[in-house]
Scaffold this active site. Structure first.
Site, PDB file in Angstrom:
ATOM      1  N   CYS A  89       0.826  -1.204   0.000  1.00 42.80           N
ATOM      2  CA  CYS A  89       0.000   0.000   0.000  1.00 42.80           C
ATOM      3  C   CYS A  89       0.865   1.262   0.000  1.00 42.80           C
ATOM      4  O   CYS A  89       1.499   1.560  -0.997  1.00 42.80           O
ATOM      5  CB  CYS A  89      -1.003  -0.034   1.143  1.00 42.80           C
ATOM      6  SG  CYS A  89      -2.410   1.081   0.863  1.00 42.80           S
ATOM      7  N   HIS A 175      -3.782  -5.198   0.505  1.00 40.31           N
ATOM      8  CA  HIS A 175      -3.284  -5.632   1.820  1.00 40.31           C
ATOM      9  C   HIS A 175      -3.518  -7.124   2.052  1.00 40.31           C
ATOM     10  O   HIS A 175      -4.309  -7.510   2.935  1.00 40.31           O
ATOM     11  CB  HIS A 175      -4.000  -4.863   2.928  1.00 40.31           C
ATOM     12  CG  HIS A 175      -3.563  -3.452   3.097  1.00 40.31           C
ATOM     13  ND1 HIS A 175      -2.468  -3.083   3.849  1.00 40.31           N
ATOM     14  CD2 HIS A 175      -4.092  -2.312   2.604  1.00 40.31           C
ATOM     15  CE1 HIS A 175      -2.340  -1.766   3.832  1.00 40.31           C
ATOM     16  NE2 HIS A 175      -3.311  -1.273   3.086  1.00 40.31           N
ATOM     17  N   GLU A 177      -1.763  -9.029   3.628  1.00 37.70           N
ATOM     18  CA  GLU A 177      -1.232  -9.399   4.944  1.00 37.70           C
ATOM     19  C   GLU A 177      -2.284  -9.288   6.031  1.00 37.70           C
ATOM     20  O   GLU A 177      -2.096  -9.769   7.152  1.00 37.70           O
ATOM     21  CB  GLU A 177      -0.023  -8.517   5.304  1.00 37.70           C
ATOM     22  CG  GLU A 177      -0.340  -7.164   5.931  1.00 37.70           C
ATOM     23  CD  GLU A 177      -0.865  -6.107   4.968  1.00 37.70           C
ATOM     24  OE1 GLU A 177      -1.023  -4.949   5.388  1.00 37.70           O
ATOM     25  OE2 GLU A 177      -1.120  -6.433   3.791  1.00 37.70           O
TER      26      GLU A 177
END
Length: 230
Positions: A89, A175, A177
């Site tokens: 990001c 994202h 993660e």
């Protein structure tokens, strides 16, 4: 043991689900916050891997965040030496800036869980593990694709969702993660930002619970394969 340095632009956006594949690949993880006094002396060249996480600020907000300019300069030096970098990001946007591309506000606030669209290069890259998987988006900025970078994925509103340069650089606007990290509760406290994106905390919490584990599992496969190829 190899060393990975995680750059945190805000305390609630850490390495999250990517910690497992990074450690499994033999890296010891160090972290530094950009607002910490020691950040000014951070060595971007000695770590075996640098991981740049997200944050709510824009790359162009340099007067408000005086650490942005020196971070870009240090990152540019690392990239010039083709040393491994992973960006997420804001991290992907910082990489674009370090490679000479402008970063600027995008057309909409892209917030929520949705899949990215892989191109042919993306389907032949580690990002292929995200195919068809709703992953978290949380941004309103974009950037020009850096010279020499290869585009891997897009969405309807944002053409540059993932890119790479050689084996050493991987940048993700989304994202993957996030999905199992308890700090997500802090993300959805920003009710005004969610409203701009046409959603609210309850909807985001439900989407997170429904999609998070699958998204993180796919994100871990992306990072594990990328690290294997270094």
């Amino acid at each position: 043991m190899k060393r990975a340095l995680v750059i945190r632009h805000t305390p609630y956006e850490g390495i999250a689900g990517f910690r497992q594949p990074v450690e499994a690949a033999g890296y010891e993880i160090d972290r530094v916050d950009v607002t910490a006094p020691e950040f000014a002396a951070t060595d971007f060249l000695s770590p075996d891997l640098v991981v740049l996480m997200g944050g709510p600020m824009g790359v162009y907000e340099r007067d408000a965040h005086p650490w942005i300019e020196p971070e870009i300069a240090a990152l540019a030096e690392r990239l010039d030496r083709n040393l491994p970098v992973l960006g997420v990001c804001l991290g992907a946007q910082m990489i674009a800036a370090a490679l000479g591309s402008p970063v600027y506000p995008g057309p909409v606030k892209e917030v929520g869980f949705a899949p990215i669209e892989l191109n042919e290069a993306g389907r032949a890259s580690p990002v292929r593990h995200l195919a068809g998987v709703p992953v978290l988006h949380w941004h309103g900025d974009t950037f020009d694709l850096p010279e020499g970078a290869e585009l891997l994925a897009s969405t309807t509103h944002y053409a540059h969702q993932a890119y790479r340069r050689g084996r050493e650089l991987l940048a993700l606007q989304c994202h993957p993660e996030m999905g199992e990290d308890e700090r997500f509760a802090e993300w959805i406290e920003d009710v005004d930002y969610l409203a701009l994106a046409g959603t609210d905390p309850n909807a985001m919490r439900a989407a997170h619970d429904a999609n998070g584990p699958r998204a993180v599992a796919a994100g871990r496969r992306v990072v594990a394969e990328w690290l294997t190829g270094l």
